[in-house]
Design a protein around this motif. Structure first.
Motif, short mmCIF file in Angstrom:
data_model
loop_
_atom_site.label_atom_id
_atom_site.label_comp_id
_atom_site.label_asym_id
_atom_site.label_seq_id
_atom_site.Cartn_x
_atom_site.Cartn_y
_atom_site.Cartn_z
N VAL A 1 0.84 -1.20 0.00
CA VAL A 1 0.00 0.00 0.00
C VAL A 1 0.87 1.25 0.00
O VAL A 1 0.60 2.21 -0.73
CB VAL A 1 -0.95 -0.03 1.22
CG1 VAL A 1 -1.59 1.33 1.46
CG2 VAL A 1 -2.04 -1.09 1.02
N LEU A 2 1.92 1.26 0.81
CA LEU A 2 2.82 2.42 0.86
C LEU A 2 3.44 2.71 -0.49
O LEU A 2 3.52 3.87 -0.91
CB LEU A 2 3.91 2.17 1.90
CG LEU A 2 5.01 3.23 2.01
CD1 LEU A 2 4.44 4.58 2.37
CD2 LEU A 2 6.07 2.80 3.03
N SER A 3 3.86 1.68 -1.20
CA SER A 3 4.53 1.91 -2.48
C SER A 3 3.57 2.48 -3.52
O SER A 3 3.99 3.18 -4.44
CB SER A 3 5.19 0.63 -2.99
OG SER A 3 4.22 -0.30 -3.45
N TRP A 4 2.29 2.19 -3.40
CA TRP A 4 1.30 2.81 -4.30
C TRP A 4 1.33 4.33 -4.14
O TRP A 4 1.34 5.07 -5.13
CB TRP A 4 -0.10 2.29 -3.99
CG TRP A 4 -0.44 0.97 -4.61
CD1 TRP A 4 -0.04 -0.26 -4.18
CD2 TRP A 4 -1.26 0.74 -5.77
NE1 TRP A 4 -0.55 -1.24 -5.00
CE2 TRP A 4 -1.30 -0.66 -5.97
CE3 TRP A 4 -1.96 1.57 -6.63
CZ2 TRP A 4 -2.02 -1.23 -7.02
CZ3 TRP A 4 -2.68 1.00 -7.67
CH2 TRP A 4 -2.70 -0.38 -7.86
N GLY A 5 1.33 4.81 -2.90
CA GLY A 5 1.34 6.25 -2.67
C GLY A 5 2.62 6.91 -3.12
O GLY A 5 2.61 8.01 -3.69
N ILE A 6 3.74 6.24 -2.89
CA ILE A 6 5.02 6.78 -3.33
C ILE A 6 5.05 6.89 -4.85
O ILE A 6 5.50 7.89 -5.42
CB ILE A 6 6.18 5.88 -2.82
CG1 ILE A 6 6.27 5.99 -1.30
CG2 ILE A 6 7.50 6.27 -3.49
CD1 ILE A 6 7.22 4.98 -0.68
N ARG A 7 4.58 5.87 -5.53
CA ARG A 7 4.56 5.89 -7.00
C ARG A 7 3.68 7.02 -7.52
O ARG A 7 4.05 7.73 -8.48
CB ARG A 7 4.05 4.55 -7.53
CG ARG A 7 4.01 4.47 -9.05
CD ARG A 7 3.52 3.13 -9.53
NE ARG A 7 2.17 2.82 -9.06
CZ ARG A 7 1.44 1.81 -9.52
NH1 ARG A 7 1.93 0.99 -10.44
NH2 ARG A 7 0.23 1.59 -9.05
N ALA A 8 2.52 7.22 -6.90
CA ALA A 8 1.63 8.29 -7.35
C ALA A 8 2.30 9.66 -7.21
O ALA A 8 2.23 10.49 -8.12
CB ALA A 8 0.32 8.25 -6.55
N ALA A 9 2.94 9.89 -6.06
CA ALA A 9 3.60 11.17 -5.85
C ALA A 9 4.74 11.37 -6.85
O ALA A 9 4.95 12.48 -7.37
CB ALA A 9 4.13 11.25 -4.42
#
Length: 239
Positions: free
Chosen positions: A29-37
């Motif tokens: 889940v964390l990597s999804w947010g990092i990728r979006a940013a």
């Protein structure tokens, strides 16, 4: 003018411990947010602000694996972690994101940044000043000097919620909002409970593991009331 993204993340969530490292579509889940940013236009460094507790070592490790910088500070003082991120990675403003919103849309983040760049005298810009988007696409920009001021002045729950002492004082701070046309604020794609996890798993299974568009997410949910029902009874914690 440099704008960095700061994503707050910890493992000790009271409602769903460990949620930011849960698997979702083949990544955390964390990597999804990092990728979006990282995909958002006009954003500089992507920073994960986690706690200095050894329990959050896995969060720091996953952030680095996912391409983000990491700062670590007090577990119970989220605002202090944001101030630390801004000190270690100098900028003119920060975009606040939360790791429990894996479907962040880079376009929405970019719109918040673009509005501020058009008028840097604004001290706070977000897409939740008036909520029209589903919960889970929230993006907030705070000017650097205001963040520093809040780190000195804010107390109590404002230190946990980081921006609440800003947007609740529109007579003190110049605030502006990004609003989309149709009201979809009844929908929910954030991660706080097992019901939320079930919905997110279903959305990703339908849309795939690419960077999502909020319009595609909304279109899917409007066409699938069975998915919406998965977390329709979840009540958001009150700020």
């Amino acid at each position: 003018m440099r704008v960095n993204a700061v994503i707050q993340a910890r493992l000790s969530s009271t409602r769903l411990p460990g949620k930011v490292l849960r698997p979702l579509g083949g990544r955390s889940v964390l990597s999804w947010g990092i990728r979006a940013a990282a995909h958002a236009v006009d954003l500089g460094t992507v920073i994960v602000a986690t706690s200095d507790s050894p329990d959050d070592d896995p969060v720091a490790q996953e952030a680095v694996r996912s391409g983000a910088e990491v700062v670590r500070g007090p577990l119970d003082d989220v605002l202090a972690r944001y101030e630390l991120a801004a000190r270690e990675h100098p900028c003119d403003a920060i975009v606040r994101l939360t790791a429990d919103c894996p479907l962040h849309d880079p376009t929405l983040i970019g719109q918040v940044v673009a509005l501020w760049r058009s008028d840097p005298s604004l001290q706070y810009v977000s897409n939740v000043v008036v909520r029209t988007l589903p919960r889970g696409f929230d993006a907030e920009l705070v000017r650097r000097d205001v963040l520093a001021e809040q780190n000195v002045l804010a107390a109590g729950s404002h230190r946990e919620h980081v921006t609440s002492a800003i947007y609740t004082q529109p007579d003190v701070y110049r605030c502006a909002g990004v609003i989309v046309g149709q009201d979809n604020s009844d929908l929910r794609v954030t991660l706080d409970t097992e019901q939320d996890a079930a919905l997110l798993d279903a959305v990703v299974a339908e849309l795939g593991g690419g960077v999502p568009s909020w319009r595609d997410v909304v279109a899917l949910l409007r066409s699938r009331p069975d998915l919406v029902a998965l977390n329709a009874e979840v009540v958001q914690k009150i700020v």
